[in-house]
Design a protein around this motif. Structure first.
Motif, PDB file in Angstrom:
ATOM      1  N   ALA A  22       0.813  -1.222   0.000  1.00 30.96           N
ATOM      2  CA  ALA A  22       0.000   0.000   0.000  1.00 30.96           C
ATOM      3  C   ALA A  22       0.841   1.264   0.000  1.00 30.96           C
ATOM      4  N   ALA A  23       2.187   1.125  -0.059  1.00 29.01           N
ATOM      5  CA  ALA A  23       3.088   2.289  -0.094  1.00 29.01           C
ATOM      6  C   ALA A  23       2.904   3.166   1.136  1.00 29.01           C
ATOM      7  N   LEU A  24       2.790   2.536   2.291  1.00 32.18           N
ATOM      8  CA  LEU A  24       2.659   3.255   3.552  1.00 32.18           C
ATOM      9  C   LEU A  24       3.922   3.044   4.377  1.00 32.18           C
ATOM     10  N   THR A  25       4.342   4.090   5.055  1.00 32.06           N
ATOM     11  CA  THR A  25       5.450   3.978   5.993  1.00 32.06           C
ATOM     12  C   THR A  25       4.922   3.536   7.351  1.00 32.06           C
ATOM     13  N   GLN A  26       5.853   3.154   8.217  1.00 34.15           N
ATOM     14  CA  GLN A  26       5.435   2.758   9.566  1.00 34.15           C
ATOM     15  C   GLN A  26       4.820   3.920  10.329  1.00 34.15           C
ATOM     16  N   THR A  27       5.326   5.125  10.073  1.00 28.42           N
ATOM     17  CA  THR A  27       4.761   6.303  10.744  1.00 28.42           C
ATOM     18  C   THR A  27       3.337   6.563  10.282  1.00 28.42           C
ATOM     19  N   GLN A  28       3.077   6.449   8.968  1.00 30.02           N
ATOM     20  CA  GLN A  28       1.727   6.666   8.456  1.00 30.02           C
ATOM     21  C   GLN A  28       0.757   5.613   8.977  1.00 30.02           C
ATOM     22  N   LEU A  29       1.205   4.361   8.999  1.00 34.38           N
ATOM     23  CA  LEU A  29       0.343   3.311   9.531  1.00 34.38           C
ATOM     24  C   LEU A  29       0.084   3.516  11.027  1.00 34.38           C
ATOM     25  N   ALA A  30       1.113   3.953  11.757  1.00 36.22           N
ATOM     26  CA  ALA A  30       0.930   4.197  13.196  1.00 36.22           C
ATOM     27  C   ALA A  30      -0.071   5.323  13.440  1.00 36.22           C
ATOM     28  N   ASP A  31      -0.039   6.362  12.619  1.00 29.23           N
ATOM     29  CA  ASP A  31      -1.004   7.456  12.780  1.00 29.23           C
ATOM     30  C   ASP A  31      -2.431   6.980  12.514  1.00 29.23           C
ATOM     31  N   ARG A  32      -2.610   6.080  11.566  1.00 19.72           N
ATOM     32  CA  ARG A  32      -3.962   5.601  11.263  1.00 19.72           C
ATOM     33  C   ARG A  32      -4.494   4.672  12.345  1.00 19.72           C
ATOM     34  N   VAL A  33      -3.597   3.956  13.027  1.00 23.61           N
ATOM     35  CA  VAL A  33      -4.035   3.057  14.105  1.00 23.61           C
ATOM     36  C   VAL A  33      -4.084   3.783  15.444  1.00 23.61           C
ATOM     37  N   GLY A  34      -3.250   4.821  15.591  1.00 22.42           N
ATOM     38  CA  GLY A  34      -3.207   5.544  16.858  1.00 22.42           C
ATOM     39  C   GLY A  34      -2.140   5.055  17.804  1.00 22.42           C
ATOM     40  N   VAL A  35      -1.018   4.573  17.259  1.00 20.69           N
ATOM     41  CA  VAL A  35       0.092   4.098  18.080  1.00 20.69           C
ATOM     42  C   VAL A  35       1.368   4.758  17.585  1.00 20.69           C
ATOM     43  N   THR A  36       2.490   4.377  18.166  1.00 23.16           N
ATOM     44  CA  THR A  36       3.778   4.921  17.766  1.00 23.16           C
ATOM     45  C   THR A  36       4.404   4.050  16.675  1.00 23.16           C
ATOM     46  N   PRO A  37       5.344   4.607  15.892  1.00 22.12           N
ATOM     47  CA  PRO A  37       6.031   3.789  14.887  1.00 22.12           C
ATOM     48  C   PRO A  37       6.783   2.613  15.493  1.00 22.12           C
ATOM     49  N   GLY A  38       7.321   2.783  16.698  1.00 20.09           N
ATOM     50  CA  GLY A  38       8.015   1.667  17.345  1.00 20.09           C
ATOM     51  C   GLY A  38       7.074   0.501  17.629  1.00 20.09           C
ATOM     52  N   THR A  39       5.817   0.814  17.982  1.00 18.87           N
ATOM     53  CA  THR A  39       4.856  -0.255  18.223  1.00 18.87           C
ATOM     54  C   THR A  39       4.543  -1.017  16.934  1.00 18.87           C
ATOM     55  N   VAL A  40       4.389  -0.277  15.832  1.00 24.36           N
ATOM     56  CA  VAL A  40       4.147  -0.941  14.538  1.00 24.36           C
ATOM     57  C   VAL A  40       5.343  -1.801  14.149  1.00 24.36           C
ATOM     58  N   SER A  45       7.619  -7.218  13.371  1.00 26.72           N
ATOM     59  CA  SER A  45       8.717  -8.157  13.632  1.00 26.72           C
ATOM     60  C   SER A  45       8.271  -9.384  14.407  1.00 26.72           C
ATOM     61  N   GLY A  46       7.044  -9.361  14.941  1.00 30.36           N
ATOM     62  CA  GLY A  46       6.546 -10.493  15.699  1.00 30.36           C
ATOM     63  C   GLY A  46       6.976 -10.500  17.149  1.00 30.36           C
ATOM     64  N   ARG A  47       7.660  -9.434  17.586  1.00 32.00           N
ATOM     65  CA  ARG A  47       8.120  -9.392  18.978  1.00 32.00           C
ATOM     66  C   ARG A  47       6.957  -9.163  19.940  1.00 32.00           C
ATOM     67  N   THR A  48       5.968  -8.382  19.526  1.00 28.04           N
ATOM     68  CA  THR A  48       4.780  -8.150  20.341  1.00 28.04           C
ATOM     69  C   THR A  48       3.541  -8.352  19.479  1.00 28.04           C
ATOM     70  N   THR A  49       2.411  -8.459  20.142  1.00 24.78           N
ATOM     71  CA  THR A  49       1.140  -8.667  19.468  1.00 24.78           C
ATOM     72  C   THR A  49       0.145  -7.641  19.989  1.00 24.78           C
ATOM     73  N   PRO A  50      -0.598  -6.976  19.116  1.00 24.19           N
ATOM     74  CA  PRO A  50      -1.579  -5.988  19.597  1.00 24.19           C
ATOM     75  C   PRO A  50      -2.697  -6.664  20.377  1.00 24.19           C
ATOM     76  N   ARG A  51      -3.328  -5.919  21.195  1.00 20.03           N
ATOM     77  CA  ARG A  51      -4.400  -6.444  22.028  1.00 20.03           C
ATOM     78  C   ARG A  51      -5.501  -5.405  22.158  1.00 20.03           C
ATOM     79  N   GLY A  52      -6.699  -5.887  22.468  1.00 22.05           N
ATOM     80  CA  GLY A  52      -7.809  -4.992  22.728  1.00 22.05           C
ATOM     81  C   GLY A  52      -8.268  -4.242  21.474  1.00 22.05           C
ATOM     82  N   ARG A  53      -8.571  -2.964  21.684  1.00 23.81           N
ATOM     83  CA  ARG A  53      -9.062  -2.139  20.589  1.00 23.81           C
ATOM     84  C   ARG A  53      -7.986  -1.917  19.520  1.00 23.81           C
ATOM     85  N   LYS A  54      -6.717  -1.861  19.953  1.00 21.91           N
ATOM     86  CA  LYS A  54      -5.642  -1.704  18.973  1.00 21.91           C
ATOM     87  C   LYS A  54      -5.614  -2.897  18.018  1.00 21.91           C
TER      88      LYS A  54
END
Length: 392
Positions: A22-40, A45-54
């Motif tokens: 989709a030609a999206l950066t991690q920052t753009q995707l993070a803004d659309r989800v409401g999280v930080t780029p580090g979380t995305v 990378s599979g190190r963490t998994t989102p939970r709840g509303r996220k």
């Protein structure tokens, strides 16, 4: 009360592929989800998994990206019938290529069979990185974020940068172990946090000089609220609400049980909400922590500088250990050479002898002494005469 099943998510590699399609950066995707780029980055990378509303928002966004990618994908080429294939032209007399016929839109033009079919090119094998290149890649990927996270723990910019550099130097010394670790960033993060929160940091002269606080009053209040927390509670809050780790991973990194970690997290949130009621919502607290860390311009040193510093420190420690060993061996050899070979009893202390007449100082002899001396001189040198009995 039963829990509803978690929203299914594609594998981590598929998540990244959908974002890149989709030609999206991690920052753009993070803004659309409401999280930080580090979380995305951690989700992909599979190190963490989102939970709840996220998790629901992230799954819905990935589904939308997958549908958009399916619409943009080209249609498969139709299979040509044998009778519709044109005859190949002889090579001796090349003829001009016929003009392509106008086909309806959406149908690809058939290619003549006279052209050789392209051979499938084997994918190039991944080039193996040297240890130095792998270390530099890990440092460039994670060092800036780790410096900002460590700043939230200490409130000191220079101490945060030094802690991260020391952690990476330790990682370079134990690189075979770190390279095989499932989460090398977590290994470095745990080492940096331990160094930054060490009680010995208070004894350093640099710790006695205060650093300028953040310029924004809200950031200054939030940082003061964090620094008032106990170190363990502060670390748990930063890992869970700042970095985005889940509760078991936070408990494993802080070396505590899951119930103890949950208790620390609740107490830390209560203490922060007591000073800043607007941060009672975990989502708002997560966003404010990310803003506080991002507002500070914290820079990390270059990877080669960190590697050379770690190697120089290791050489100094090695030389110091060798010098100490040589001095210990020399001292032991000198002791063996100069030590007595047999037992020598100690000399007992002297004791005063009583009953001996006092020594008289030299002077004139008395009459009795003169008479005794004369008597001794008159006697024979060989002794007194033999006594014989006599009648009187």
């Amino acid at each position: 009360m039963t829990r509803s099943p978690a929203t299914p998510l594609p594998p981590p590699k598929a998540r990244r592929r959908l974002r890149e399609t989709a030609a999206l950066t991690q920052t753009q995707l993070a803004d659309r989800v409401g999280v930080t780029p580090g979380t995305v980055r951690a989700w992909e990378s599979g190190r963490t998994t989102p939970r709840g509303r996220k998790r629901e928002a992230y799954a819905k966004l990935l589904k939308t990206l997958a549908e958009e990618g399916a619409v943009r994908a080209p249609e498969p080429k139709p299979k040509l019938e044998p009778e519709s294939r044109p005859q190949p032209q002889p090579e001796a007399k090349p003829q001009p290529e016929p003009e392509p016929k106008v086909e309806p839109e959406g149908k690809p033009q058939p290619q003549p069979d006279s052209q050789p079919q392209p051979q499938p090119v084997a994918a190039p094998e991944p080039v193996a990185l040297t240890p130095a290149q792998a270390f530099d890649a890990l440092y460039a990927f994670s060092a800036p974020a780790l410096v900002r996270q460590t700043f939230l723990l200490t409130g000191r910019r220079e101490q945060a940068r030094e802690s991260v550099e020391r952690a990476f130097q330790a990682a370079w010394e134990h690189w075979p172990e770190v390279a095989r670790d499932r989460d090398p960033v977590g290994w470095v993060r745990a080492t940096a946090y331990e160094y930054a929160l060490s009680p010995w940091q208070r004894l350093r002269p640099r710790h006695r000089r205060p650093e300028p606080p953040p310029a924004d009053p809200g950031d200054r209040t939030l940082l003061n609220a964090l620094l008032r927390l106990p170190p363990r509670h502060r670390r748990t809050l930063v890992l869970y609400d700042g970095v985005g780790l889940d509760l078991p991973e936070t408990a494993a990194e802080t070396e505590a049980s899951t119930p103890a970690t949950a208790n620390r997290l609740l107490r830390a949130r209560e203490a922060v909400a007591e000073r800043l009621p607007a941060l009672a919502d975990p989502q708002v607290l997560h966003r404010r922590l990310a803003e506080l860390a991002s507002n500070e311009r914290l820079r990390a040193a270059e990877p080669p500088t960190v590697r050379r510093g770690g190697e120089r420190r290791a050489r100094l420690r090695t030389r110091a250990a060798i010098a100490f060993t040589v001095a210990l061996v020399a001292t032991t050899a000198l002791t063996v050479r100069t030590a007595p070979t047999h037992y020598e009893p100690p000399v007992s202390p002297g004791q005063a002898v009583r009953g001996v007449p006092q020594r008289v100082a030299p002077g004139a002899l008395s009459d009795e002494e003169l008479e005794l001396r004369q008597k001794l001189r008159d006697q024979m040198q060989d002794g007194p005469e033999r006594l014989s009995p006599r009648l009187e």
